[in-house]
Design an enzyme around this catalytic site. Structure first.
Site, PDB file in Angstrom:
ATOM      1  N   ARG A  36       0.824  -1.220   0.000  1.00  0.00           N
ATOM      2  CA  ARG A  36       0.000   0.000   0.000  1.00  0.00           C
ATOM      3  C   ARG A  36       0.862   1.276   0.000  1.00  0.00           C
ATOM      4  O   ARG A  36       0.488   2.283  -0.598  1.00  0.00           O
ATOM      5  CB  ARG A  36      -0.920  -0.047   1.231  1.00  0.00           C
ATOM      6  CG  ARG A  36      -1.962   1.052   1.287  1.00  0.00           C
ATOM      7  CD  ARG A  36      -2.945   0.753   2.402  1.00  0.00           C
ATOM      8  NE  ARG A  36      -3.541   1.970   2.918  1.00  0.00           N
ATOM      9  CZ  ARG A  36      -4.698   2.501   2.482  1.00  0.00           C
ATOM     10  NH1 ARG A  36      -5.381   1.897   1.543  1.00  0.00           N
ATOM     11  NH2 ARG A  36      -5.167   3.611   3.003  1.00  0.00           N
ATOM     12  N   ILE A  62      -7.427   8.565  -0.716  1.00  0.00           N
ATOM     13  CA  ILE A  62      -7.473   7.105  -0.791  1.00  0.00           C
ATOM     14  C   ILE A  62      -8.281   6.652   0.427  1.00  0.00           C
ATOM     15  O   ILE A  62      -8.132   7.198   1.519  1.00  0.00           O
ATOM     16  CB  ILE A  62      -6.052   6.501  -0.802  1.00  0.00           C
ATOM     17  CG1 ILE A  62      -6.067   4.964  -0.881  1.00  0.00           C
ATOM     18  CG2 ILE A  62      -5.220   6.935   0.395  1.00  0.00           C
ATOM     19  CD1 ILE A  62      -4.673   4.347  -1.095  1.00  0.00           C
ATOM     20  N   SER A  63      -9.158   5.689   0.260  1.00  0.00           N
ATOM     21  CA  SER A  63     -10.028   5.261   1.349  1.00  0.00           C
ATOM     22  C   SER A  63      -9.229   4.623   2.484  1.00  0.00           C
ATOM     23  O   SER A  63      -8.127   4.124   2.280  1.00  0.00           O
ATOM     24  CB  SER A  63     -11.025   4.207   0.858  1.00  0.00           C
ATOM     25  OG  SER A  63     -11.769   4.697  -0.212  1.00  0.00           O
ATOM     26  N   GLN A  64      -9.851   4.628   3.652  1.00  0.00           N
ATOM     27  CA  GLN A  64      -9.343   3.887   4.799  1.00  0.00           C
ATOM     28  C   GLN A  64      -9.224   2.405   4.367  1.00  0.00           C
ATOM     29  O   GLN A  64     -10.105   1.903   3.655  1.00  0.00           O
ATOM     30  CB  GLN A  64     -10.406   4.069   5.873  1.00  0.00           C
ATOM     31  CG  GLN A  64     -10.230   3.361   7.153  1.00  0.00           C
ATOM     32  CD  GLN A  64     -11.515   3.471   7.974  1.00  0.00           C
ATOM     33  OE1 GLN A  64     -12.611   3.671   7.424  1.00  0.00           O
ATOM     34  NE2 GLN A  64     -11.384   3.353   9.266  1.00  0.00           N
TER      35      GLN A  64
END
Ligand code: SAH
Length: 215
Positions: A36, A62-64
């Site tokens: 990530r 960017i999402s959790q």
């Protein structure tokens, strides 16, 4: 000191995903395998495994990690599907979907982010079954339709009709629907010509722009 990314990733999977009942072993192993941090701007890498959304530039986030995992799990992918990912951003979510299925078309409105997603996917060796296209994903991407699954990573005022049309039968769509501050994550199923949906959780995504999004 350079962080120990593998340890951080293992902790993320354990604390943020497994403990919150993400169960699909394929989702867990995909998120354990994908670096990530490589999808983050260098100066912001230290926040790659935090339990929150993060800035990726161009005013987008960017999402959790949990949200990426939940959305992927809700699609119940078996490995053979063709998936449309709306809102490529950094390309991370596309990479997770690419690890879970045969083919992913990822569409991004902003040219700078489409280029970034492409670059991040290539650099991490994830580009083989993922095509990033630049365009208005609120209208789907008819050229490659129908899609067995569609994942939308931006909040829409309503479910765009184009996405329902481009969804295969049977097919599954996950999409945040609501206003700017609060949305419900809807899981839409097409089966036997019928459309049904349920609410999986509440969430807060950046707005879906474009013709069938927020103008
Ligand atoms: N999934 C991404 C984060 C998505 S953030 C990741 O893993 O990094 C939401 C993204 O949707 C932003 O990049 C935004 O530019 C994009 N977006 C907003 N409206 C869009 C539209 N109509 N079509 C395609 N992308 C859109």
């Amino acid at each position: 000191m350079i962080p120990d990314w593998l340890t951080e990733r293992r902790d993320m999977v354990e604390r943020q995903l497994r403990r919150r009942r993400i169960r699909d072993p394929r989702v867990l192993s995909a998120m354990l395998a994908i670096p990530r941090e490589e999808f983050f701007p260098t100066e912001n890498r230290v926040s790659a495994y935090r339990d929150e959304p993060a800035q990726i530039g161009y005013g987008q986030t960017i999402s959790q990690p949990y949200m990426t995992a939940l959305m992927a799990e809700l699609l119940e992918l078996s490995g053979t599907e063709k998936v449309l990912d709306v809102g490529s951003g950094s390309g991370y979510h596309a990479a997770v979907l690419g690890a879970l299925t045969a083919r992913v078309i990822s569409i991004e409105l902003l040219p700078g982010l489409a280029a970034l997603a492409r670059q991040n996917l290539e650099k991490t060796g994830r580009a083989e079954n993922i095509s990033v296209v630049c365009g208005d994903g609120s209208e789907g991407y008819p050229d490659e339709s129908p899609y067995d699954a569609i994942s939308v990573a931006a909040g829409a005022p309503d479910i765009p009709s184009s996405l329902l049309e481009q969804l295969a039968d049977p097919g599954q769509l996950v999409i945040p629907v609501g206003d700017f501050d609060d949305q419900e994550l809807r899981v839409v199923t097409k089966s036997g010509g019928r459309i049904t949906w349920r609410i999986a959780t509440h969430c807060r995504f950046v707005p879906l722009r474009g013709h069938l999004g927020w103008r």
